[in-house]
Each structure stands twice: as structure tokens, then as C-alpha cells.
Scaffold this active site. Sequence first.
Site, short mmCIF file in Angstrom:
data_model
loop_
_atom_site.label_atom_id
_atom_site.label_comp_id
_atom_site.label_asym_id
_atom_site.label_seq_id
_atom_site.Cartn_x
_atom_site.Cartn_y
_atom_site.Cartn_z
N CYS A 49 -2.77 -0.23 7.30
CA CYS A 49 -1.91 1.17 7.31
C CYS A 49 -2.10 2.04 8.30
O CYS A 49 -1.34 2.76 8.89
CB CYS A 49 -2.26 1.73 5.99
N CYS B 33 -6.60 1.69 5.43
CA CYS B 33 -6.93 0.55 5.87
C CYS B 33 -6.39 0.15 7.22
O CYS B 33 -5.87 1.10 7.81
CB CYS B 33 -6.79 -0.43 4.62
N HIS C 122 0.83 -1.13 -0.15
CA HIS C 122 -0.02 -0.02 -0.17
C HIS C 122 0.71 1.37 0.02
O HIS C 122 1.95 1.17 0.50
CB HIS C 122 -0.97 0.18 1.21
N GLU D 285 0.85 4.09 1.93
CA GLU D 285 1.11 4.42 3.12
C GLU D 285 2.51 3.45 3.69
O GLU D 285 3.56 4.04 4.33
CB GLU D 285 0.09 4.38 4.15
#
EC number: 3.5.4.33
Lengths: 151, 151
Positions: A88, A85, A55, A57
Site C-alpha cells: 500500500c 504495508c 487492502h 488503501e
Amino acid sequence: MRKLQHSDYMDLAIEEAKRTHASQDVPIGCVIVKDGCVIARGHNTREQNHTALGHAEINAIAAACETVGSWRLSGCTLYVTLEPCPMCMGAIINARIDTVVFGAYDVKAGCAGTLCDFCRMGFNHTPQVIGGIREFACKALLSEFFETLRK
Amino acid sequence: MRKLQHSDYMDLAIEEAKRTHASQDVPIGCVIVKDGCVIARGHNTREQNHTALGHAEINAIAAACETVGSWRLSGCTLYVTLEPCPMCMGAIINARIDTVVFGAYDVKAGCAGTLCDFCRMGFNHTPQVIGGIREFACKALLSEFFETLRK
């Protein structure tokens, strides 16, 4: 020179999101800022790198820890185009990031107040959260991507 | 040859946890198993590698995705000596891991049922969770580490 605003940094996160263009990854981008300077960037690389950890992040936090030379990112603000999410938001808490600024709200997995709120669950660090910065542009990135995918 | 049990795989996670011995990292270990075979291992490297992402589960999931060549770890069971934190439980969900087996319960950050329960929060995947396997041995690892640290 005027001081940069949240929307300026979010524009950099939007630019970063567009770097997913070459892969089949959902366009999500992130920048991490300390003392007004961008110290790390990241975009979604889940499909490109075949990893559940890819992801935006997570990629940005990995880069920021390397830049700072510490797991502790106190004093940093993380800008991301989509609400984080659980993974993260957990990483943001673990890294002790002061502030999270996100663009689009995520009703399916957003853990900064939408599906659930990690700031009210008793974890050992509570970042400040600001949502909806450049929301329209961040949402447009996603809707254009999914429309193209459906064609 | 007898079929290996959860406690046998947890013993491998405990062995992996002991690999933090050379660094100042909290001894937490993880193995990921598919079709009875260990496909990845990981231990806590937060201090060693100066990264907030250096939890045992994250390191093991990164290795497992590389082994499998996919972000999707369906059919896998993750064994970890301490109940997963929000970041790691989020990563487990993102990787679609079928089952999480943990040793010691974590009242401060455990997200597999203790501080909070990520299996009841509406996320798009719900792993099966089994806690308390080899709990005493997993707790002993941690208490010995913190006792030594205090001396």
C-alpha cells in the site's frame, strides 16, 4: 462551518473500516480527500473477495483513480486506520499522493516509519506522513476484532 | 518433452509485455506459474486504464487470485520482465508467492535487491528471488520503447 480536521476524516475512515463487519476481514478503512472532499473510500476485502490486493488503501486508490480519470492523485490526502504495508505504501508512492495520515502504528508491517520508512529509501516520490491520528480508536477496532476471533 | 526452464516462462512474460503495444504503456509483462502451468498473465495498463495500480504484476496477481479462489498464492512462481517496484514486491509478499524471477534490473525502483531488498527488511514472508533471466531481451523491450517515444 468549521474546516474539517485530520481527525474528522479519520472518523470517516473508521466508519469505512466497520463495513468489514459482514465478512471475516480485519477492520481497516481508508478515505481519500481532495480539496476537502472525500473522492474515494475503501475497506479491507481480502477474505471477502479472496484477493491479496484487497487492502483498504488499494481499494480506495482504485476508486480514486476512476473518479479522477488518472493514475496521478497529486493533491490528495489518504487517511487510513492502520499504517500502510509495503504494497500500500508503494501504491501511495506510485499514485503520487501528497500526504498519508494513519491511525494505529503497525510494528509488523508498517512502512511509513515503524518497521521501515519508505520516505527515506530513494523512491521517486515522497509523501508527507502523519501518524497516530485517532490512534486509540483505530487500535480499539483491531483489538476488539482479534479478541472476538479468539473466543 | 523437455521440462520448461525459467527462460521459457520469461519468454511468455516478454510476449505478454508486447501486448502494451496498442496503448502508451511501458512494455512490462508478467506470468504466474503453478505446478508448471501458467495460471495468470498481466501487462502494464497504467496509461490504458488510468490507474496507478495497473502494473503487470498487480494485474497478474489479481488474475491468479481469481483463478485459485484465494488470496494465498503459495507454490507459485512469478515471472516479470522488470524488477518489481515497492508496490508489486509488497503484493508478492502479501500473496505469499514462493519465487520471483525477473529479467531486467531496475536501479530507480527495483525492490528485489537493486534499489532496496524487501527480502531483508523483516516482512512476514520472504520470496526467493532470481534476477537477470533473459535480461538482454527484457532491457531491449524497454530501450526500444523509450527510443521510439523520444522520436
